[in-house]
Design a protein around this motif. Structure first.
Motif, PDB file in Angstrom:
ATOM      1  N   VAL A   1       0.841  -1.193   0.000  1.00  0.00           N
ATOM      2  CA  VAL A   1       0.000   0.000   0.000  1.00  0.00           C
ATOM      3  C   VAL A   1       0.873   1.240   0.000  1.00  0.00           C
ATOM      4  O   VAL A   1       2.061   1.194   0.301  1.00  0.00           O
ATOM      5  CB  VAL A   1      -0.925   0.034   1.236  1.00  0.00           C
TER       6      VAL A   1
ATOM      7  N   GLU B   1       3.591   1.265   6.204  1.00  0.00           N
ATOM      8  CA  GLU B   1       2.385   0.967   5.431  1.00  0.00           C
ATOM      9  C   GLU B   1       1.596  -0.195   6.015  1.00  0.00           C
ATOM     10  O   GLU B   1       0.367  -0.217   5.971  1.00  0.00           O
ATOM     11  CB  GLU B   1       2.735   0.692   3.966  1.00  0.00           C
TER      12      GLU B   1
ATOM     13  N   ASP C   1      -6.469   0.675   9.984  1.00  0.00           N
ATOM     14  CA  ASP C   1      -7.749   0.839   9.295  1.00  0.00           C
ATOM     15  C   ASP C   1      -8.636  -0.389   9.457  1.00  0.00           C
ATOM     16  O   ASP C   1      -9.856  -0.279   9.614  1.00  0.00           O
ATOM     17  CB  ASP C   1      -7.519   1.119   7.809  1.00  0.00           C
TER      18      ASP C   1
ATOM     19  N   PRO D   1      -1.306   6.633   3.838  1.00  0.00           N
ATOM     20  CA  PRO D   1      -2.390   7.590   3.612  1.00  0.00           C
ATOM     21  C   PRO D   1      -1.867   8.995   3.358  1.00  0.00           C
ATOM     22  O   PRO D   1      -0.996   9.482   4.072  1.00  0.00           O
ATOM     23  CB  PRO D   1      -3.200   7.514   4.912  1.00  0.00           C
ATOM     24  N   GLY D   2      -2.389   9.617   2.309  1.00  0.00           N
ATOM     25  CA  GLY D   2      -2.008  10.985   2.001  1.00  0.00           C
ATOM     26  C   GLY D   2      -0.639  11.121   1.376  1.00  0.00           C
ATOM     27  O   GLY D   2      -0.147  12.223   1.181  1.00  0.00           O
ATOM     28  N   ARG D   3       0.008   9.991   1.052  1.00  0.00           N
ATOM     29  CA  ARG D   3       1.334  10.031   0.448  1.00  0.00           C
ATOM     30  C   ARG D   3       1.335   9.212  -0.838  1.00  0.00           C
ATOM     31  O   ARG D   3       1.808   8.070  -0.872  1.00  0.00           O
ATOM     32  CB  ARG D   3       2.386   9.474   1.409  1.00  0.00           C
ATOM     33  N   PRO D   4       0.791   9.747  -1.916  1.00  0.00           N
ATOM     34  CA  PRO D   4       0.763   8.990  -3.172  1.00  0.00           C
ATOM     35  C   PRO D   4       2.166   8.771  -3.709  1.00  0.00           C
ATOM     36  O   PRO D   4       3.116   9.462  -3.339  1.00  0.00           O
ATOM     37  CB  PRO D   4      -0.054   9.896  -4.095  1.00  0.00           C
TER      38      PRO D   4
ATOM     39  N   ASP E   1      -9.254   1.982   1.669  1.00  0.00           N
ATOM     40  CA  ASP E   1      -9.590   2.726   0.459  1.00  0.00           C
ATOM     41  C   ASP E   1      -8.404   3.489  -0.107  1.00  0.00           C
ATOM     42  O   ASP E   1      -8.516   4.104  -1.165  1.00  0.00           O
ATOM     43  CB  ASP E   1     -10.770   3.684   0.720  1.00  0.00           C
ATOM     44  N   TRP E   2      -7.228   3.458   0.573  1.00  0.00           N
ATOM     45  CA  TRP E   2      -6.050   4.132   0.051  1.00  0.00           C
ATOM     46  C   TRP E   2      -5.018   3.177  -0.516  1.00  0.00           C
ATOM     47  O   TRP E   2      -3.872   3.528  -0.748  1.00  0.00           O
ATOM     48  CB  TRP E   2      -5.402   5.003   1.129  1.00  0.00           C
TER      49      TRP E   2
ATOM     50  N   TYR F   1      -2.323  -0.215   7.413  1.00  0.00           N
ATOM     51  CA  TYR F   1      -3.312  -1.211   6.970  1.00  0.00           C
ATOM     52  C   TYR F   1      -4.084  -1.775   8.166  1.00  0.00           C
ATOM     53  O   TYR F   1      -5.319  -1.793   8.176  1.00  0.00           O
ATOM     54  CB  TYR F   1      -2.587  -2.328   6.218  1.00  0.00           C
TER      55      TYR F   1
END
Length: 311
Positions: free
Chosen positions: A143, A200, A207, A146-149, A306-307, A204
């Protein structure tokens, strides 16, 4: 030390004549003599004695020869390590017992002629930095945080969705179950001491716990999988999560149970990451090999945050 001079010295030592060494190296005999003389000045010793039959090594030349050969071998390996197509394909698999390691073992069995360097980096940010610097060619990561593409120059593709299992000792309340739903896990202590904030995999499980009301604990030091298995086997109140392809071995007396988790099944989505400009030919072979692995889980009966990387 000038490597051309060292290479010339080895060629002359093997040939026993400067003229034959010159022919092998495609240079003049005068060039061979100049290179040998320069090397002798650098070392401060005579390496050859001229004879009617050619050139014989002095005692110092005999002492230097094996080291000269080693210097040339090291130089050749250094060049090969950065020459695309000749150096091994470098791939990060996170850990030795998890699914990505198994994927690379399968790739090696299918393509034994491709040289591999398998490494184990810590988290996705470390892996992405290594890909961008060229330290590695690819990484298996589940993954993006979050917030770090991912950066624009990093490509990715989902290659494996790996179902979760509950691992319990023989005295756990759920030890006899053929499967267990996420709802049934509410109220049970799930111990995962390997969770590290900011990674990561911790994101996971955070969440997962939040969405289904699970109690996932990361208390205590992480002494590795053997200590985890020992504790779970001996503690009826504790269980842990593992994934379907994670290789675990424990003593027969532990009596541990691996129980599928369902309704929905949380899957850990392994993706392959690489730099879009990486020219290593074996990388394309690896991508094609992984493309043959089908993501055959029913998305309506599985769960991921969802990320999760989807592109």
């Amino acid at each position: 030390m000038d490597l051309d001079s060292v290479r010339t010295f080895v060629a002359a030592a093997d040939a026993g004549q400067f003229q034959e060494a010159a022919a092998e190296l495609a240079v003049t005999q005068q060039a061979v003599s100049k290179r040998i003389a320069a090397l002798e000045r650098h070392l401060g010793v005579r390496l050859f004695t001229r004879t009617p039959r050619g050139a014989e090594l002095t005692i110092d030349g005999q002492a230097f020869l094996p080291h000269a050969r080693q210097l040339l071998r090291v130089a050749d390996r250094a060049v090969a390590s950065v020459r695309t197509g000749r150096r091994p394909l470098r791939v990060d698999v996170i850990a030795s017992r998890v699914a990505p390691s198994g994927l690379m073992r399968g790739f090696h069995r299918a393509y034994p002629e491709i040289e591999l360097d398998v490494v184990m980096l810590f988290d996705v940010e470390t892996a992405v930095a290594a890909i961008r610097s060229g330290a590695i060619d690819a990484s298996f990561r589940a993954v993006a945080a979050p917030g770090r593409p991912l950066p624009d120059d990093i490509e990715s593709v989902r290659v494996l969705d790996e179902p979760h299992q509950l691992l319990t000792g023989p005295a756990h309340a759920l030890a006899g179950a053929r499967s267990v739903t996420l709802a049934e896990l509410a109220g049970h202590r799930i111990w995962m001491p390997g969770l590290v904030p900011g990674t990561e995999w911790t994101a996971y499980y955070d969440d997962l716990a939040a969405e289904f009301g699970l109690t996932i604990e990361a208390t205590g030091p992480n002494f590795g999988s053997d200590a985890l298995l020992d504790t779970v086997a001996d503690t009826p109140a504790l269980a842990t999560f593992t994934t379907e392809q994670t290789r675990l071995v424990w003593p027969v007396g532990h009596g541990l149970r691996r129980i599928p988790v369902t309704d929905p099944t949380p899957v850990y989505p392994h993706s392959l990451l690489w730099h879009r400009d990486n020219p290593h030919p074996a990388l394309a072979t690896l991508r094609a090999h992984l493309a043959a692995i089908a993501l055959d889980q029913d998305a309506t009966r599985t769960w991921v945050p969802d990320w999760v990387i989807t592109r």
